[in-house]
Design a protein around this motif. Structure first.
Motif, PDB file in Angstrom:
ATOM      1  N   VAL A 224       0.359  -1.350  -0.034  1.00  0.00           N
ATOM      2  CA  VAL A 224      -0.057   0.424   0.053  1.00  0.00           C
ATOM      3  C   VAL A 224       0.707   1.154   0.397  1.00  0.00           C
ATOM      4  O   VAL A 224       0.169   1.958  -1.151  1.00  0.00           O
ATOM      5  CB  VAL A 224      -0.404   0.273   1.432  1.00  0.00           C
ATOM      6  N   LEU A 225       1.664   1.278   0.832  1.00  0.00           N
ATOM      7  CA  LEU A 225       2.646   2.533   0.477  1.00  0.00           C
ATOM      8  C   LEU A 225       4.225   2.145   0.155  1.00  0.00           C
ATOM      9  O   LEU A 225       4.574   0.878   0.562  1.00  0.00           O
ATOM     10  CB  LEU A 225       3.354   2.620   1.977  1.00  0.00           C
ATOM     11  N   ASP A 226       5.628   2.960  -0.249  1.00  0.00           N
ATOM     12  CA  ASP A 226       6.371   2.192  -1.297  1.00  0.00           C
ATOM     13  C   ASP A 226       7.503   3.184  -0.576  1.00  0.00           C
ATOM     14  O   ASP A 226       7.358   5.058  -0.334  1.00  0.00           O
ATOM     15  CB  ASP A 226       5.819   2.744  -2.740  1.00  0.00           C
ATOM     16  N   LEU A 227       8.406   2.839   0.454  1.00  0.00           N
ATOM     17  CA  LEU A 227       9.374   3.941   0.733  1.00  0.00           C
ATOM     18  C   LEU A 227       9.848   4.546  -0.321  1.00  0.00           C
ATOM     19  O   LEU A 227      10.807   5.431   0.597  1.00  0.00           O
ATOM     20  CB  LEU A 227      10.508   2.713   1.565  1.00  0.00           C
ATOM     21  N   ASP A 228      10.283   4.451  -1.144  1.00  0.00           N
ATOM     22  CA  ASP A 228      10.991   4.959  -2.143  1.00  0.00           C
ATOM     23  C   ASP A 228      10.110   6.393  -2.475  1.00  0.00           C
ATOM     24  O   ASP A 228      11.357   7.241  -3.883  1.00  0.00           O
ATOM     25  CB  ASP A 228      11.547   4.414  -2.313  1.00  0.00           C
ATOM     26  N   ARG A 229       9.473   6.680  -2.227  1.00  0.00           N
ATOM     27  CA  ARG A 229       8.495   7.261  -3.160  1.00  0.00           C
ATOM     28  C   ARG A 229       7.877   8.311  -2.226  1.00  0.00           C
ATOM     29  O   ARG A 229       8.111   8.613  -1.422  1.00  0.00           O
ATOM     30  CB  ARG A 229       6.404   7.055  -2.746  1.00  0.00           C
ATOM     31  N   GLU A 230       7.779   9.771  -3.310  1.00  0.00           N
ATOM     32  CA  GLU A 230       7.697  10.857  -2.368  1.00  0.00           C
ATOM     33  C   GLU A 230       7.000  10.968  -1.269  1.00  0.00           C
ATOM     34  O   GLU A 230       5.252  10.949  -1.865  1.00  0.00           O
ATOM     35  CB  GLU A 230       7.843  12.233  -3.630  1.00  0.00           C
ATOM     36  N   VAL A 231       7.117  11.822  -0.672  1.00  0.00           N
ATOM     37  CA  VAL A 231       5.532  12.415  -0.093  1.00  0.00           C
ATOM     38  C   VAL A 231       4.365  12.924  -0.202  1.00  0.00           C
ATOM     39  O   VAL A 231       3.589  12.433  -0.255  1.00  0.00           O
ATOM     40  CB  VAL A 231       6.081  12.673   1.743  1.00  0.00           C
ATOM     41  N   SER A 232       5.231  13.709  -1.274  1.00  0.00           N
ATOM     42  CA  SER A 232       4.096  14.881  -1.882  1.00  0.00           C
ATOM     43  C   SER A 232       3.154  14.026  -2.616  1.00  0.00           C
ATOM     44  O   SER A 232       2.165  14.369  -2.847  1.00  0.00           O
ATOM     45  CB  SER A 232       5.353  15.566  -2.453  1.00  0.00           C
ATOM     46  N   SER A 233       3.743  12.874  -3.220  1.00  0.00           N
ATOM     47  CA  SER A 233       2.762  12.166  -3.938  1.00  0.00           C
ATOM     48  C   SER A 233       2.363  11.508  -3.715  1.00  0.00           C
ATOM     49  O   SER A 233       0.554  11.296  -4.257  1.00  0.00           O
ATOM     50  CB  SER A 233       3.321  10.764  -4.928  1.00  0.00           C
TER      51      SER A 233
END
Length: 387
Positions: free
Chosen positions: A84-93
């Motif tokens: 559900v969450l991706d550690l290396d994706r930007e928080v702002s996305s």
């Protein structure tokens, strides 16, 4: 083996008598009773269950301060594990408003490692604001960072759970507190709450201040904090409503809302039960975290100087990396301490879950584990090796 000697009560399994002796000795060395609980699980079995102090029972609920961060980030670990969450994706996305003032490139991994640059807000928070994760998150989304996001580590004492919790809310539509309740606390019957139900208030014991010796009182009186410093910002000491930790814990609004950084309430049994479920089978349920998830979240993300406190530190993803501080622990141990000197962790290699909770502040502890944990943990591992 049942034990009741002096102020210490409880039970230990055969071979763990040395832990009860160390617990009694640790309490005896303090100038005021810490009203403490100590629980240890090995391979899902409770082998130590001790408590001490006036008005303290095994089911006495205490404010656990930053042990709450471990509970909150166990939720994040589960969501990463689920995809559900991706550690290396930007928080702002996930949370577009957070990208203001150059925070747009910060990843979730960097946020979990306390690298956001927003450990507090200009002007500070009121008591009501600091208790409400949604209010904190909204303020910090618009906050100009105090250092370049991602470039440095600084412990986000009061706000990390609000920041990671807002990411969770944007993706799932649920608060981190709700998911903790539904996936972790309720299924395992844990006495650990991010938001204490009103009907449980009679079981709660208020947090107590440290009773300083004359020498300690002199040292405290000599301390001066620059209200414009980053340390003041992170401790919410930079505005008209300076947060005092004892008052914070004893505020019913904090207990009811359960801010994910530091507002949890529980027992040592509850904390140990949570970490036991994280790493092993409990009552026929598979362990919450897969081995690869444990490896990812326990792995050190930062080792160096905390730009807020000036202390040397090591941090994983949402959890403290504890092996540098407590040498007996295995390389994949993970957990979090609490401001009164409390500590909770899991050591998967040993099949061990540990929880030590205190009502009374120690000295000079403000955020970290109390020094008595060193002797208690050493006694636990000696018992493990002997058995």
């Amino acid at each position: 083996m049942a034990y009741q000697g002096g102020a210490v009560q409880g039970t230990v399994a055969a071979g763990f008598e040395g832990v009860q002796d160390e617990f009694a000795a640790a309490l005896g060395e303090m100038n005021a009773s810490p009203e403490a609980q100590l629980v240890v699980h090995v391979d899902g079995r409770r082998v130590v269950d001790l408590w001490s102090g006036d008005g303290t029972e095994p089911d006495t609920l205490m404010n656990v301060f930053s042990i709450s961060k471990g509970a909150a980030h166990l939720v994040v670990a589960l969501l990463v594990q689920d995809g559900v969450l991706d550690l290396d994706r930007e928080v702002s996305s996930y949370w577009p408003e957070f990208g203001a003032h150059g925070k747009d490139r910060l990843t979730l991994r960097e946020l979990l490692a306390h690298r956001s640059g927003v450990p507090g807000a200009d002007g500070g928070f009121t008591d009501e604001e600091i208790a409400d994760d949604r209010v904190v998150a909204a303020r910090l989304a618009a906050q100009r960072p105090f250092w370049e996001p991602g470039s440095a580590y600084g412990y986000h004492a009061f706000v990390i759970g609000a920041l990671t919790g807002e990411v969770v809310r944007r993706v799932t539509g649920r608060s981190i507190q709700q998911i903790f309740e539904e996936r972790i606390r309720a299924p395992y019957g844990l006495d650990l709450y991010l938001g204490l139900p009103e009907e449980l208030e009679p079981r709660r014991a208020g947090t107590l201040p440290h009773l300083p010796t004359p020498e300690e009182a002199a040292r405290l009186a000599a301390r001066k904090l620059d209200p414009n410093s980053i340390l003041a910002v992170a401790g919410n000491q930079n505005g008209p409503h300076k947060t005092e930790l004892v008052d914070f814990a004893n505020n019913p609004t904090v207990r009811a809302l359960g801010p994910a950084s530091s507002g949890g309430v529980g027992t040592a049994r509850g904390v140990a039960g949570m970490y036991s479920a994280a790493i092993g089978e409990v009552d026929g349920r598979a362990q919450l975290l897969k081995p690869e998830t444990i490896t990812e979240f326990a792995r050190p993300q930062f080792h160096g100087t905390d730009v807020i406190t000036g202390n040397e530190d090591v941090f994983g993803l949402g959890f403290e990396e504890l092996t540098a501080l407590f040498r007996p622990l295995g390389p994949e141990a993970f957990g979090h301490s609490g401001a009164t000197g409390s500590l909770g962790f899991a050591d998967p290699g040993a099949g061990l879950a540990y929880a030590y909770t205190r009502r009374r502040f120690g000295f000079p502890s403000r955020y970290g584990a109390g020094p008595e944990n060193h002797k208690l943990i050493a006694a636990v591992y000696r018992a493990l090796q002997a058995n």
